[in-house]
Scaffold this motif. Structure first.
Motif, mmCIF file in Angstrom:
data_model
loop_
_atom_site.group_PDB
_atom_site.id
_atom_site.type_symbol
_atom_site.label_atom_id
_atom_site.label_comp_id
_atom_site.label_asym_id
_atom_site.label_seq_id
_atom_site.Cartn_x
_atom_site.Cartn_y
_atom_site.Cartn_z
ATOM 1 N N LEU A 109 0.614 -0.986 0.211
ATOM 2 C CA LEU A 109 -0.244 -0.095 0.049
ATOM 3 C C LEU A 109 0.357 1.107 -0.170
ATOM 4 C CD1 LEU A 109 -2.584 -1.389 2.309
ATOM 5 C CD2 LEU A 109 -2.974 -1.048 0.148
ATOM 6 N N LEU A 110 2.390 1.342 0.827
ATOM 7 C CA LEU A 110 2.690 1.864 0.951
ATOM 8 C C LEU A 110 3.401 3.028 -1.071
ATOM 9 C CD1 LEU A 110 4.528 2.207 3.552
ATOM 10 C CD2 LEU A 110 3.278 3.454 3.469
ATOM 11 N N LEU A 111 3.423 1.251 -1.627
ATOM 12 C CA LEU A 111 4.264 1.532 -2.715
ATOM 13 C C LEU A 111 3.501 2.283 -4.103
ATOM 14 C CD1 LEU A 111 6.341 -1.753 -3.485
ATOM 15 C CD2 LEU A 111 7.057 0.218 -3.498
ATOM 16 N N MET A 112 1.491 2.108 -3.640
ATOM 17 C CA MET A 112 0.659 1.864 -4.390
ATOM 18 C C MET A 112 0.546 4.072 -3.879
ATOM 19 S SD MET A 112 -2.012 -0.796 -3.739
ATOM 20 C CE MET A 112 -3.252 -0.001 -4.498
ATOM 21 N N ALA A 113 1.563 4.239 -3.524
ATOM 22 C CA ALA A 113 1.511 5.934 -3.084
ATOM 23 C C ALA A 113 2.053 6.256 -4.023
ATOM 24 C CB ALA A 113 1.211 6.294 -2.190
ATOM 25 N N SER A 114 3.111 5.699 -4.936
ATOM 26 C CA SER A 114 4.324 6.257 -5.795
ATOM 27 C C SER A 114 3.323 7.134 -6.450
ATOM 28 C CB SER A 114 5.193 4.881 -6.630
ATOM 29 O OG SER A 114 5.263 5.307 -7.183
ATOM 30 N N PRO A 115 4.703 7.982 -6.842
ATOM 31 C CA PRO A 115 3.511 8.552 -8.191
ATOM 32 C C PRO A 115 4.233 8.078 -9.506
ATOM 33 C CG PRO A 115 6.009 9.966 -7.167
ATOM 34 C CD PRO A 115 5.453 8.768 -6.685
ATOM 35 N N THR A 116 4.587 7.093 -9.997
ATOM 36 C CA THR A 116 5.125 6.530 -11.224
ATOM 37 C C THR A 116 3.733 5.943 -11.103
ATOM 38 O OG1 THR A 116 6.697 5.506 -10.239
ATOM 39 C CG2 THR A 116 6.992 7.898 -10.930
ATOM 40 N N LEU A 117 3.410 5.841 -12.202
ATOM 41 C CA LEU A 117 3.093 4.336 -13.017
ATOM 42 C C LEU A 117 3.527 3.454 -12.821
ATOM 43 C CD1 LEU A 117 -0.941 3.748 -14.493
ATOM 44 C CD2 LEU A 117 1.027 3.459 -16.400
ATOM 45 N N PHE A 118 4.644 2.797 -13.259
ATOM 46 C CA PHE A 118 4.944 1.648 -12.722
ATOM 47 C C PHE A 118 5.513 1.377 -11.064
ATOM 48 C CE2 PHE A 118 9.924 -0.992 -12.018
ATOM 49 C CZ PHE A 118 9.281 -1.724 -12.656
ATOM 50 N N GLY A 119 5.293 2.358 -10.758
ATOM 51 C CA GLY A 119 5.694 2.342 -9.043
ATOM 52 C C GLY A 119 4.509 1.368 -8.449
ATOM 53 N N PHE A 120 2.725 2.725 -8.362
ATOM 54 C CA PHE A 120 1.775 1.976 -8.763
ATOM 55 C C PHE A 120 1.043 0.132 -8.802
ATOM 56 C CE2 PHE A 120 -2.758 1.722 -9.236
ATOM 57 C CZ PHE A 120 -2.991 2.627 -8.471
ATOM 58 N N GLU A 121 1.958 0.048 -10.332
ATOM 59 C CA GLU A 121 2.075 -1.683 -10.445
ATOM 60 C C GLU A 121 2.534 -2.211 -9.473
ATOM 61 O OE1 GLU A 121 0.008 -0.502 -14.860
ATOM 62 O OE2 GLU A 121 2.127 -1.532 -14.648
ATOM 63 N N LEU A 122 3.542 -2.338 -9.370
ATOM 64 C CA LEU A 122 4.492 -2.803 -8.353
ATOM 65 C C LEU A 122 3.818 -3.134 -7.005
ATOM 66 C CD1 LEU A 122 8.210 -1.958 -9.084
ATOM 67 C CD2 LEU A 122 6.912 -4.085 -10.116
ATOM 68 N N GLY A 123 3.534 -1.778 -6.592
ATOM 69 C CA GLY A 123 2.803 -2.065 -5.675
ATOM 70 C C GLY A 123 1.524 -2.602 -5.963
ATOM 71 N N MET A 124 0.198 -2.782 -6.993
ATOM 72 C CA MET A 124 -0.089 -3.680 -6.685
ATOM 73 C C MET A 124 -0.326 -4.868 -6.817
ATOM 74 S SD MET A 124 -3.739 -1.549 -9.109
ATOM 75 C CE MET A 124 -2.235 -1.049 -10.694
ATOM 76 N N ALA A 125 1.289 -5.371 -7.303
ATOM 77 C CA ALA A 125 1.345 -7.029 -7.954
ATOM 78 C C ALA A 125 1.350 -6.730 -6.821
ATOM 79 C CB ALA A 125 2.537 -6.829 -8.619
ATOM 80 N N LEU A 126 2.244 -6.258 -5.424
ATOM 81 C CA LEU A 126 2.596 -6.632 -4.440
ATOM 82 C C LEU A 126 1.185 -6.892 -3.686
ATOM 83 C CD1 LEU A 126 4.739 -8.120 -2.145
ATOM 84 C CD2 LEU A 126 5.585 -5.430 -1.872
ATOM 85 N N CYS A 127 1.019 -6.282 -3.607
ATOM 86 C CA CYS A 127 -0.587 -6.489 -3.138
ATOM 87 C C CYS A 127 -1.529 -7.199 -3.780
ATOM 88 C CB CYS A 127 -2.096 -4.869 -2.938
ATOM 89 S SG CYS A 127 -2.750 -4.743 -1.696
ATOM 90 N N ALA A 128 -1.644 -7.801 -4.855
ATOM 91 C CA ALA A 128 -2.663 -8.420 -5.362
ATOM 92 C C ALA A 128 -1.443 -10.112 -4.066
ATOM 93 C CB ALA A 128 -2.404 -9.232 -6.309
ATOM 94 N N LEU A 129 -0.471 -10.612 -4.912
ATOM 95 C CA LEU A 129 -0.363 -11.734 -3.869
ATOM 96 C C LEU A 129 0.037 -11.501 -1.760
ATOM 97 C CD1 LEU A 129 3.294 -11.751 -5.965
ATOM 98 C CD2 LEU A 129 1.870 -13.106 -6.497
#
Length: 493
Positions: A109-129
């Motif tokens: 969830l902290l990664l999903m606060a990233s200002p970049t789309l790539f960082g946001f998608e990494l956060g979503m991926a980690l959240c799903a796992l």
């Protein structure tokens, strides 16, 4: 999940607080904050994606991309428990898997606060796992009770209420307060704080659950955590790439669903048990009903959220509407819990297939309300009144209460005992498929005209009109076919 009975001493099972096992209350507190985190970011997810990452594409295209990415991510959250349940059973053990899930979700969830789309998608991926490892939470609720403990149903009722307490307050705090006034990126941080409360609370008290864990839960070596963390690290990047290709993700999920169905077909052929085969056929029919219901109801996460933001007059932020469903559940769940036994005593309790039909009928009618409001109650500014959307959510909630609570109990009754865990995973996976379909339906509301401009509120009326008609059709089929489906269930009500 492994449904083997826990080995618990009578003294542990008898250590009560307010009429239930003492550790149940810890798990309920964890549940509140876990769902606070999930429903907190879900309340503004699609509008946030459209505004922060795709605004340059134009309003219609941005909304379409947000619907696809958001629904694909949420679908993954309901798909990964199939693998996560296996890891919890065979590799980590239930409490260690749940603790790891919470801590990984905080980071995600902290990664999903990233200002970049790539960082946001990494956060979503980690959240799903991470969420995939959280399925032991539901199982641990039941482990606190002996097999014949009459309080078990009450414990799960409290669990259902805890979920909705968290989901009621989350949109108000994460979206309407923090997101609206300080920026929605901080809404993810607020959700992470809620998840951190769950993680700390559970980490502190999880050893109290040791007496009720199944045999063998403590036999997993310390290196198991290392291997699972390495596996998550390896999978994060490919999962993030997959989120960037919604069509590929949707196809992969349909293939996996087909493989699950094929597995049960082969299982029935090998078993040669006519009764069990017919029960699986009944379960498949109800599974279709589940997918249809949630594909329509989950517009609340996508298109209804955009409708509330752009075309609904309300004295509050659009994200407040996300609290309507849990609020109505908290209000009406006790009444329906009393209604079904009251009808049963009089021989008028609807069968499960008929309840599915009632649920689909109510969600279809909710869109009929919106179509009527758009066609006949639209103001001079092109907006509709807030009460119409509230009525829509009320009908959807009543439909959910008719259909959803009984569905999970039904899986264990209709599936073969040795396949009940996989069948439950498939049932959860149905919600994942529904999220995918919900995202596709939502994109239809962004149909662009020849000039490239969005069709506006008229497009919502067009799409919701189709949803209303098709939903009514499916509901009628379920209501008419209910006696046949019930016959296939062979005595399971």
């Amino acid at each position: 999940m492994n449904q083997a009975q826990a080995v618990a001493s009578p003294s542990q099972l008898g250590a009560n607080r307010w009429g239930h096992p003492r550790q149940l209350w810890m798990l309920l507190g964890v549940t509140v904050w876990f769902n606070f985190a999930f429903y907190g970011f879900r309340a503004f997810l699609a509008p946030y994606i459209a505004q922060h990452f795709y605004a340059g594409l134009g309003a219609a295209a941005a909304q379409r991309q947000a619907d696809l990415l958001g629904s694909g991510f949420l679908a993954l959250l309901y798909a990964t428990p199939i693998v996560g349940g296996y890891v919890a059973d065979k590799v980590l053990g239930e409490t260690r898997a749940l603790a790891m899930s919470f801590w990984l979700a905080v980071l995600a969830l902290l990664l999903m606060a990233s200002p970049t789309l790539f960082g946001f998608e990494l956060g979503m991926a980690l959240c799903a796992l991470a969420i995939g490892l959280s399925i032991p939470l539901t199982v641990l609720i039941g482990r606190n009770y002996a097999t014949d403990d009459a309080r078990r149903d009450g414990g799960y009722t409290l669990y259902y209420l805890a979920i909705n307490v968290g989901s009621f307050i989350a949109p108000i705090v994460c979206a309407s307060w923090i997101g609206r006034h300080y920026g929605y990126r901080w809404g993810f941080v607020a959700a992470a704080a809620g998840m951190a409360l769950s993680a700390i609370w559970f980490q502190w008290r999880k050893h109290k659950l040791d007496p009720v864990l199944p045999k063998g839960d403590h036999l997993h070596g310390p290196m198991a955590s290392v291997w699972v963390l390495l596996g998550v690290a390896v999978l994060v990047y490919p999962t993030a790439l997959l989120l960037g290709y919604p069509e590929v993700l949707r196809g992969a999920m349909y293939v996996l669903m087909g493989l699950l169905v094929l597995y049960f077909v082969v299982s029935c052929v090998r078993r040669r048990d006519r009764v069990q085969t017919q029960r699986y056929l009944a379960l498949l029919v109800l599974f279709v009903g589940l997918v249809v219901f949630w594909a329509l109801s989950l517009q609340g996460v996508t298109s209804l959220n955009f409708l509330a933001r752009d075309y609904v007059d309300a004295p509050w932020d659009f994200s407040w509407f996300q609290s309507a469903n849990p609020l109505f559940i908290l209000i009406f769940a006790p009444f329906l819990a009393m209604l079904w036994p009251w009808l049963e005593r009089r021989g008028r309790d609807p069968s499960t297939p008929r309840k599915f039909g009632i649920g689909i009928l109510l969600v279809a009618l909710s869109y009929g309300v919106l179509v009527y409001a758009i066609d006949h109650l639209q103001g001079a500014d092109g907006h509709i009144g807030w009460w119409t959307l509230v009525l829509c959510y009320l009908l959807q909630t009543l439909g959910e209460l008719a259909l959803s609570p009984i569905g999970y109990a039904l899986v264990g009754q209709l599936a073969a005992p040795e396949e009940s865990s996989l069948a439950m995973g498939g049932w959860f996976f149905g919600v994942a498929i529904a999220y995918q379909l919900a995202g596709w339906i939502a994109t239809l509301t962004t149909h662009a005209s020849a000039t490239g401009a969005s069709g506006g509120i008229v497009e919502y009326a067009r799409v919701y009109g189709h949803v209303f008609v098709w939903g009514l059709g499916v509901a009628v089929v379920f209501l008419l076919a209910a006696p046949l489906v019930r016959k296939l269930m062979h005595g399971v009500h």
